[in-house]
Design a protein around this motif. Structure first.
Motif, PDB file in Angstrom:
ATOM      1  N   PRO A  24       2.525  14.814  39.286  1.00  0.00           N
ATOM      2  CA  PRO A  24       3.571  15.480  38.461  1.00  0.00           C
ATOM      3  C   PRO A  24       3.205  16.943  38.250  1.00  0.00           C
ATOM      4  O   PRO A  24       2.054  17.335  38.148  1.00  0.00           O
ATOM      5  CB  PRO A  24       3.543  14.700  37.128  1.00  0.00           C
ATOM      6  N   SER A  25       4.236  17.860  38.067  1.00  0.00           N
ATOM      7  CA  SER A  25       3.972  19.305  37.822  1.00  0.00           C
ATOM      8  C   SER A  25       3.352  19.544  36.450  1.00  0.00           C
ATOM      9  O   SER A  25       3.509  18.718  35.539  1.00  0.00           O
ATOM     10  CB  SER A  25       5.298  20.082  37.937  1.00  0.00           C
ATOM     11  N   ASP A  26       2.682  20.826  36.128  1.00  0.00           N
ATOM     12  CA  ASP A  26       2.012  21.180  34.842  1.00  0.00           C
ATOM     13  C   ASP A  26       3.042  21.195  33.717  1.00  0.00           C
ATOM     14  O   ASP A  26       4.093  21.873  33.794  1.00  0.00           O
ATOM     15  CB  ASP A  26       1.363  22.552  34.985  1.00  0.00           C
ATOM     16  N   ALA A  27       2.790  20.445  32.596  1.00  0.00           N
ATOM     17  CA  ALA A  27       3.755  20.320  31.481  1.00  0.00           C
ATOM     18  C   ALA A  27       3.826  21.575  30.640  1.00  0.00           C
ATOM     19  O   ALA A  27       4.679  21.698  29.774  1.00  0.00           O
ATOM     20  CB  ALA A  27       3.387  19.122  30.600  1.00  0.00           C
ATOM     21  N   GLY A  28       2.951  22.601  30.730  1.00  0.00           N
ATOM     22  CA  GLY A  28       2.971  23.852  29.952  1.00  0.00           C
ATOM     23  C   GLY A  28       1.920  23.856  28.848  1.00  0.00           C
ATOM     24  O   GLY A  28       1.316  22.838  28.515  1.00  0.00           O
ATOM     25  N   SER A  29       1.759  25.119  28.132  1.00  0.00           N
ATOM     26  CA  SER A  29       0.718  25.308  27.109  1.00  0.00           C
ATOM     27  C   SER A  29       1.111  24.622  25.795  1.00  0.00           C
ATOM     28  O   SER A  29       2.297  24.517  25.447  1.00  0.00           O
ATOM     29  CB  SER A  29       0.513  26.810  26.859  1.00  0.00           C
ATOM     30  N   ARG A  63       2.921  33.105  19.591  1.00  0.00           N
ATOM     31  CA  ARG A  63       2.299  32.578  20.806  1.00  0.00           C
ATOM     32  C   ARG A  63       2.871  31.165  20.955  1.00  0.00           C
ATOM     33  O   ARG A  63       2.480  30.234  20.243  1.00  0.00           O
ATOM     34  CB  ARG A  63       0.778  32.558  20.670  1.00  0.00           C
ATOM     35  N   GLY A  64       3.816  31.028  21.814  1.00  0.00           N
ATOM     36  CA  GLY A  64       4.529  29.765  21.997  1.00  0.00           C
ATOM     37  C   GLY A  64       5.838  29.991  22.704  1.00  0.00           C
ATOM     38  O   GLY A  64       6.114  31.061  23.273  1.00  0.00           O
ATOM     39  N   HIS A  65       6.680  28.974  22.631  1.00  0.00           N
ATOM     40  CA  HIS A  65       7.928  28.989  23.398  1.00  0.00           C
ATOM     41  C   HIS A  65       9.083  29.573  22.606  1.00  0.00           C
ATOM     42  O   HIS A  65       9.830  30.418  23.092  1.00  0.00           O
ATOM     43  CB  HIS A  65       8.243  27.561  23.868  1.00  0.00           C
ATOM     44  N   ARG A  66       9.241  29.100  21.376  1.00  0.00           N
ATOM     45  CA  ARG A  66      10.342  29.582  20.570  1.00  0.00           C
ATOM     46  C   ARG A  66      10.086  29.279  19.092  1.00  0.00           C
ATOM     47  O   ARG A  66       9.162  28.557  18.738  1.00  0.00           O
ATOM     48  CB  ARG A  66      11.665  28.957  21.029  1.00  0.00           C
ATOM     49  N   VAL A  67      10.999  29.847  18.230  1.00  0.00           N
ATOM     50  CA  VAL A  67      10.913  29.649  16.773  1.00  0.00           C
ATOM     51  C   VAL A  67      12.269  29.195  16.278  1.00  0.00           C
ATOM     52  O   VAL A  67      13.317  29.754  16.689  1.00  0.00           O
ATOM     53  CB  VAL A  67      10.516  30.941  16.043  1.00  0.00           C
ATOM     54  N   THR A  68      12.247  28.206  15.402  1.00  0.00           N
ATOM     55  CA  THR A  68      13.497  27.739  14.797  1.00  0.00           C
ATOM     56  C   THR A  68      13.333  27.675  13.282  1.00  0.00           C
ATOM     57  O   THR A  68      12.237  27.507  12.753  1.00  0.00           O
ATOM     58  CB  THR A  68      13.895  26.350  15.316  1.00  0.00           C
ATOM     59  N   ALA A  83       5.550  25.032  20.932  1.00  0.00           N
ATOM     60  CA  ALA A  83       4.763  25.387  22.109  1.00  0.00           C
ATOM     61  C   ALA A  83       5.547  25.051  23.374  1.00  0.00           C
ATOM     62  O   ALA A  83       6.593  24.381  23.344  1.00  0.00           O
ATOM     63  CB  ALA A  83       3.429  24.644  22.084  1.00  0.00           C
ATOM     64  N   GLU A  84       5.037  25.489  24.488  1.00  0.00           N
ATOM     65  CA  GLU A  84       5.691  25.209  25.766  1.00  0.00           C
ATOM     66  C   GLU A  84       5.716  23.722  26.067  1.00  0.00           C
ATOM     67  O   GLU A  84       6.621  23.221  26.719  1.00  0.00           O
ATOM     68  CB  GLU A  84       4.987  25.969  26.883  1.00  0.00           C
ATOM     69  N   ASP A  85       4.690  23.028  25.564  1.00  0.00           N
ATOM     70  CA  ASP A  85       4.625  21.597  25.826  1.00  0.00           C
ATOM     71  C   ASP A  85       5.422  20.776  24.835  1.00  0.00           C
ATOM     72  O   ASP A  85       5.359  19.556  24.807  1.00  0.00           O
ATOM     73  CB  ASP A  85       3.187  21.111  25.894  1.00  0.00           C
ATOM     74  N   GLY A  86       6.137  21.501  23.937  1.00  0.00           N
ATOM     75  CA  GLY A  86       6.999  20.803  22.997  1.00  0.00           C
ATOM     76  C   GLY A  86       6.384  20.526  21.635  1.00  0.00           C
ATOM     77  O   GLY A  86       7.070  20.094  20.704  1.00  0.00           O
ATOM     78  N   THR A  87       5.091  20.742  21.510  1.00  0.00           N
ATOM     79  CA  THR A  87       4.470  20.542  20.180  1.00  0.00           C
ATOM     80  C   THR A  87       4.901  21.677  19.250  1.00  0.00           C
ATOM     81  O   THR A  87       5.252  22.769  19.693  1.00  0.00           O
ATOM     82  CB  THR A  87       2.948  20.503  20.295  1.00  0.00           C
TER      83      THR A  87
END
Length: 489
Positions: free
Chosen positions: A23-28, A74-79, A104-108
């Motif tokens: 499987p491909s890399d799930a992200g940071s 440092r991450g994917h997004r902010v809500t 985070a990129e990995d969803g955490t």
């Protein structure tokens, strides 16, 4: 043909031997809020990474219900509440803490609590609550209703250079744009000074500070004289008695006084006195009430004498044997204050005659008409009711000279004039009183009184008692018996 089939078979084999892909890399998994700020009003937040909270101080009047934040992550997004946030664009209600979710990129996800804290509202307080001086130590009165401060410093205080101590609820105090430091700044308080107090909110309040010297306690009559012929004055400050001598025959019933005073006002029987204007009846002592600025008062008794009602009445200058019982008798022909009157003894054996002794009659005080005053030593007994003065040294012998032309002079030391005089066994028309530059005549009339006797007990006395024609030779006789303190024969 066979070669082609063989190549194809080999290729299939190779492909079929490659293992399936992973499987491909799930992200940071990194998720963090690294900076945070409010756009308007501009305010930078303090990010606490450990406790995952942000504190953003803003001015006290900020409307926190719709603020736009800038942030870095440092991450994917902010809500916030499921709404994705765009730095510098998205507005939120910060009237309550807001939870920023960093994904985070990995969803955490990680939650940061952002609190926008308005500063405390600037205080409007601007009172001066205490005011005074260290030197001199004075506490002033602060009237908050009128915003006036009043202080009373001791009399004589230099008000041009005073340092004030004060307490204030404001954030600063100034005088004429000069910042004031309690206990340090010097000001000139000879005139009212305006203190301006600043509040935190920028408003101001002025206080007018008035410093006055304490009301004076001074209340002395420092000079006094009457508009009358021959007027001379002596002020006895210790006993607050003012004695005035005027010429014989002066009408004392309506005389105008000129005076100076350290007090605020002068009254006689509640009537305000104006120097050089107000007239009074001085036939009896007059009480001058002097008021000080502080309301205290003192009273001066003004005693005016025109004619000094006093005569030399009897002299015993020579006794049989040792002269140890000499005396001089005076007769008061009216009420008289003996202050400042002296009996002066003159030696007529020189030219001009010279003073050799003097007795002050002041200790006898005020005597009434008909009173006899006797100057004598312990060996002389005087009649009941008489006043006896025994000066220092009169317990010895030979107090009074008995040579030809010796004299006894009654002298007004205040008016510097002869009250009465008698020479005996000759005349003494030229004599010198100590301290005076002008000679005096010590014989009344053309002849002196008779000589005293050293063989018969008797005296040189006015006969009849108290007679005064202005002629020593007529008024005095050698009389027996001796009558110290009682009428002459």
């Amino acid at each position: 043909m066979r070669i082609a089939l063989a190549l194809a078979a080999a290729a299939f084999f190779l492909v079929s031997c490659v293992p399936p892909s992973l499987p491909s890399d799930a992200g940071s998994s990194e998720a963090a809020l690294s900076s945070f700020a409010i756009v308007a009003p501009p305010a930078t937040g303090a990010v606490d990474a450990q406790n995952r909270c942000v504190q953003v101080p803003v001015p006290w009047d900020t409307d926190c219900r719709c603020l736009v934040a800038t942030f870095a992550i440092r991450g994917h997004r902010v809500t916030v509440g499921g709404v994705e946030q765009e730095s510098g664009v998205t507005a939120n209600d910060f009237s309550q803490p807001v939870s920023y979710i960093v994904e985070a990129e990995d969803g955490t996800t990680v939650a940061y609590q952002v609190t926008v804290a308005p500063a405390a509202r600037p205080r409007a307080e601007k009172e001066i609550t205490q005011f005074g001086f260290l030197q001199p130590p004075v506490v002033a009165t602060v009237d908050e209703a009128s915003h006036a401060i009043s202080a009373v410093v001791p009399r004589g205080t230099d008000r041009s250079s005073l340092v004030a101590q004060f307490a204030t609820t404001g954030c600063g105090v100034s005088v004429a744009d000069t910042e004031q430091e309690s206990g340090v700044t010097v000001n000139d308080f000879t005139e009212p000074v305006t203190y301006v107090v600043r509040a935190e909110d920028g408003s101001t309040q002025s206080y007018v500070v008035t410093v006055q010297e304490a009301p004076s306690q001074e209340k002395a009559l420092t000079a006094f004289c009457l508009r009358a012929p021959g007027s001379v004055t002596a002020i006895d400050e210790e006993h607050r008695i003012i004695r005035v001598r005027v010429s014989d025959g002066t009408d004392l019933s309506s005389l105008v006084a000129e005076f100076t005073t350290t007090g605020a006002a002068v009254r006689v029987c509640s009537v305000a006195q104006e120097s050089g204007v107000t007239a009074n009846d001085f036939t009896r002592p007059v009480d001058y009430e002097v008021d000080a600025e502080d309301g205290s008062t003192v009273s001066y008794s003004v005693r005016v004498t025109g004619r000094i009602a006093l005569l030399l009445n009897e002299i015993d200058a020579d006794q049989v044997g040792t002269d140890s019982a000499e005396f001089v008798e005076l007769c008061a022909t009216g009420p008289v204050d003996l202050w400042g009157i002296a009996v002066i003894f003159l030696n007529g054996g020189v030219t001009p005659g010279q003073e050799y002794a003097r007795v002050d009659l002041s200790p006898a005080g005020i005597v009434s008409a008909g009173t006899y005053v006797v100057i004598a030593g312990p060996a002389v007994s005087v009649a009941p009711g008489a006043v006896k003065l025994t000066p220092a040294g009169w317990d010895l012998t030979n107090r009074i000279q008995n040579g030809p032309s010796d004299a006894v002079l009654l002298w007004d030391t205040l008016g510097r004039r002869v009250v009465d005089t008698v020479s005996y066994a000759g005349v003494l028309h030229r004599a010198v009183v100590s301290g005076e530059s002008t000679e005096v005549d010590a014989t009344e009339g053309s002849a002196g009184a008779p000589a005293d006797s050293n063989t018969v007990n008797g005296s040189i006395a006015r006969s009849p008692d108290g007679r005064d024609t202005g002629q020593n030779g007529t008024d005095f006789k050698f009389c027996q018996p001796l009558t110290p303190g009682s009428p002459n024969p």
